[in-house]
Design a protein around this motif. Sequence first.
Motif, PDB file in Angstrom:
ATOM      1  N   LEU A  90      97.509   9.723   9.894  1.00 53.14           N
ATOM      2  CA  LEU A  90      98.967   9.614   9.834  1.00 53.14           C
ATOM      3  C   LEU A  90      99.599  10.867   9.245  1.00 53.14           C
ATOM      4  CD1 LEU A  90     101.452   7.747  10.243  1.00 53.14           C
ATOM      5  CD2 LEU A  90     101.084   6.963   7.879  1.00 53.14           C
ATOM      6  N   GLU A  91      98.922  11.476   8.297  1.00 53.72           N
ATOM      7  CA  GLU A  91      99.435  12.685   7.644  1.00 53.72           C
ATOM      8  C   GLU A  91      99.722  13.793   8.658  1.00 53.72           C
ATOM      9  OE1 GLU A  91      98.161  14.679   3.476  1.00 53.72           O
ATOM     10  OE2 GLU A  91      96.622  14.801   5.035  1.00 53.72           O
ATOM     11  N   GLY A  92      98.912  13.875   9.707  1.00 52.74           N
ATOM     12  CA  GLY A  92      99.084  14.916  10.712  1.00 52.74           C
ATOM     13  C   GLY A  92      99.905  14.481  11.919  1.00 52.74           C
TER      14      GLY A  92
ATOM     15  N   LEU B 233     109.262   7.892   4.255  1.00 52.97           N
ATOM     16  CA  LEU B 233     108.722   6.571   3.929  1.00 52.97           C
ATOM     17  C   LEU B 233     107.204   6.525   4.136  1.00 52.97           C
ATOM     18  CD1 LEU B 233     111.519   4.340   5.507  1.00 52.97           C
ATOM     19  CD2 LEU B 233     110.942   4.486   3.057  1.00 52.97           C
ATOM     20  N   ALA B 234     106.724   7.145   5.214  1.00 48.46           N
ATOM     21  CA  ALA B 234     105.277   7.196   5.459  1.00 48.46           C
ATOM     22  C   ALA B 234     104.574   7.981   4.349  1.00 48.46           C
ATOM     23  CB  ALA B 234     104.982   7.802   6.824  1.00 48.46           C
ATOM     24  N   ASP B 235     105.200   9.075   3.896  1.00 47.28           N
ATOM     25  CA  ASP B 235     104.621   9.842   2.791  1.00 47.28           C
ATOM     26  C   ASP B 235     104.593   9.016   1.511  1.00 47.28           C
ATOM     27  OD1 ASP B 235     104.190  12.048   4.416  1.00 47.28           O
ATOM     28  OD2 ASP B 235     105.978  13.127   3.714  1.00 47.28           O
ATOM     29  N   GLN B 236     105.672   8.276   1.249  1.00 47.62           N
ATOM     30  CA  GLN B 236     105.719   7.418   0.063  1.00 47.62           C
ATOM     31  C   GLN B 236     104.649   6.329   0.149  1.00 47.62           C
ATOM     32  OE1 GLN B 236     107.597   8.023  -2.640  1.00 47.62           O
ATOM     33  NE2 GLN B 236     106.497   6.370  -3.639  1.00 47.62           N
ATOM     34  N   LEU B 237     104.502   5.735   1.325  1.00 48.37           N
ATOM     35  CA  LEU B 237     103.464   4.730   1.547  1.00 48.37           C
ATOM     36  C   LEU B 237     102.081   5.325   1.272  1.00 48.37           C
ATOM     37  CD1 LEU B 237     102.627   1.889   2.693  1.00 48.37           C
ATOM     38  CD2 LEU B 237     102.467   3.045   4.917  1.00 48.37           C
TER      39      LEU B 237
ATOM     40  N   ARG C 177     101.047  20.533  -4.735  1.00 48.49           N
ATOM     41  CA  ARG C 177     101.408  20.655  -3.318  1.00 48.49           C
ATOM     42  C   ARG C 177     102.668  19.858  -3.007  1.00 48.49           C
ATOM     43  NH1 ARG C 177      96.835  18.893   0.574  1.00 48.49           N
ATOM     44  NH2 ARG C 177      98.386  19.499   2.097  1.00 48.49           N
ATOM     45  N   ASP C 178     102.765  18.649  -3.559  1.00 51.68           N
ATOM     46  CA  ASP C 178     103.938  17.804  -3.324  1.00 51.68           C
ATOM     47  C   ASP C 178     105.203  18.479  -3.860  1.00 51.68           C
ATOM     48  OD1 ASP C 178     102.290  15.901  -2.173  1.00 51.68           O
ATOM     49  OD2 ASP C 178     102.244  14.610  -3.955  1.00 51.68           O
ATOM     50  N   ARG C 179     105.108  19.055  -5.025  1.00 49.12           N
ATOM     51  CA  ARG C 179     106.278  19.730  -5.608  1.00 49.12           C
ATOM     52  C   ARG C 179     106.685  20.935  -4.771  1.00 49.12           C
ATOM     53  NH1 ARG C 179     103.606  18.934 -10.730  1.00 49.12           N
ATOM     54  NH2 ARG C 179     104.482  17.061 -11.650  1.00 49.12           N
ATOM     55  N   LEU C 180     105.706  21.705  -4.326  1.00 50.30           N
ATOM     56  CA  LEU C 180     106.001  22.902  -3.538  1.00 50.30           C
ATOM     57  C   LEU C 180     106.612  22.571  -2.184  1.00 50.30           C
ATOM     58  CD1 LEU C 180     102.839  25.082  -4.301  1.00 50.30           C
ATOM     59  CD2 LEU C 180     105.177  25.427  -5.147  1.00 50.30           C
ATOM     60  N   THR C 181     106.212  21.445  -1.603  1.00 51.27           N
ATOM     61  CA  THR C 181     106.704  21.084  -0.276  1.00 51.27           C
ATOM     62  C   THR C 181     107.894  20.114  -0.330  1.00 51.27           C
ATOM     63  OG1 THR C 181     105.170  19.219  -0.084  1.00 51.27           O
ATOM     64  CG2 THR C 181     104.405  21.377   0.733  1.00 51.27           C
ATOM     65  N   GLY C 182     108.199  19.573  -1.514  1.00 52.94           N
ATOM     66  CA  GLY C 182     109.277  18.609  -1.640  1.00 52.94           C
ATOM     67  C   GLY C 182     108.875  17.211  -1.203  1.00 52.94           C
ATOM     68  N   ARG C 183     107.598  16.983  -0.982  1.00 52.82           N
ATOM     69  CA  ARG C 183     107.101  15.681  -0.546  1.00 52.82           C
ATOM     70  C   ARG C 183     107.219  14.666  -1.686  1.00 52.82           C
ATOM     71  NH1 ARG C 183     101.710  13.403  -0.782  1.00 52.82           N
ATOM     72  NH2 ARG C 183     101.362  11.953   0.921  1.00 52.82           N
ATOM     73  N   GLY C 184     107.714  13.469  -1.342  1.00 50.45           N
ATOM     74  CA  GLY C 184     107.748  12.379  -2.308  1.00 50.45           C
ATOM     75  C   GLY C 184     108.826  12.458  -3.355  1.00 50.45           C
ATOM     76  N   LYS C 185     109.899  13.198  -3.070  1.00 52.70           N
ATOM     77  CA  LYS C 185     110.995  13.318  -4.047  1.00 52.70           C
ATOM     78  C   LYS C 185     111.600  11.984  -4.366  1.00 52.70           C
ATOM     79  CE  LYS C 185     112.819  17.235  -1.917  1.00 52.70           C
ATOM     80  NZ  LYS C 185     113.917  18.025  -1.562  1.00 52.70           N
TER      81      LYS C 185
END
Length: 185
Positions: free
Chosen positions: A89-91, A38-42, A177-185
């Motif tokens: 927040l990212e870290g 949720l934090a990543d989506q935000l 980067r998002d695709r490689l890490t699966g972030r924000g699916k």
Amino acid sequence: MGHGGNVIQELSTDHREVEELFQQIENETANPTTRRELADQLTMELVRHSVAEELHLYPAVRRYVDGGDDLADKEIADHSEVERLLKELEGCQPEEARFDTLIAQLKSSVTAHVRDEEDRLFRLLADSCPAETLDELGGKVRLAKESAPTRPHPAAPDTPPLNKILAPGMGMVDRVRDRLTGRGK
């Protein structure tokens, strides 16, 4: 992302979505993985929204609104503070006490910024800018959000012309980067 309507309607819809994400983060206390997602989506929503405003809304405010330079400069300064908090927040992991502190600081900053835009800036722009231009800006904002960065870049330029040149490239790198890490699916 991509709701339709003029620039004010588009950005106001974004504001409601961000408010909902804050609420979801606050309500989710048991699952750190969900809180991180949720934090990543935000973060993704806030960064795309900010970039789109910097590319299209604030230049229009400068052009059409009396005292627009000062208004736009203040809003861009607000974005800088939010982006600094997003980078922090990212870290940070949801299990850390600092995570909730950062979420609270972000919510406070974003809420004040949204109120200022919706109560003052949007009204001034609507009163001084032709309706056709507001509609056109809505489309430009939607397109900008599609190619905008998804991660905070506090050192990146936030005014034309450099932001118009660099934002799409940073956005492309972020999405890879998002695709490689699966972030924000």
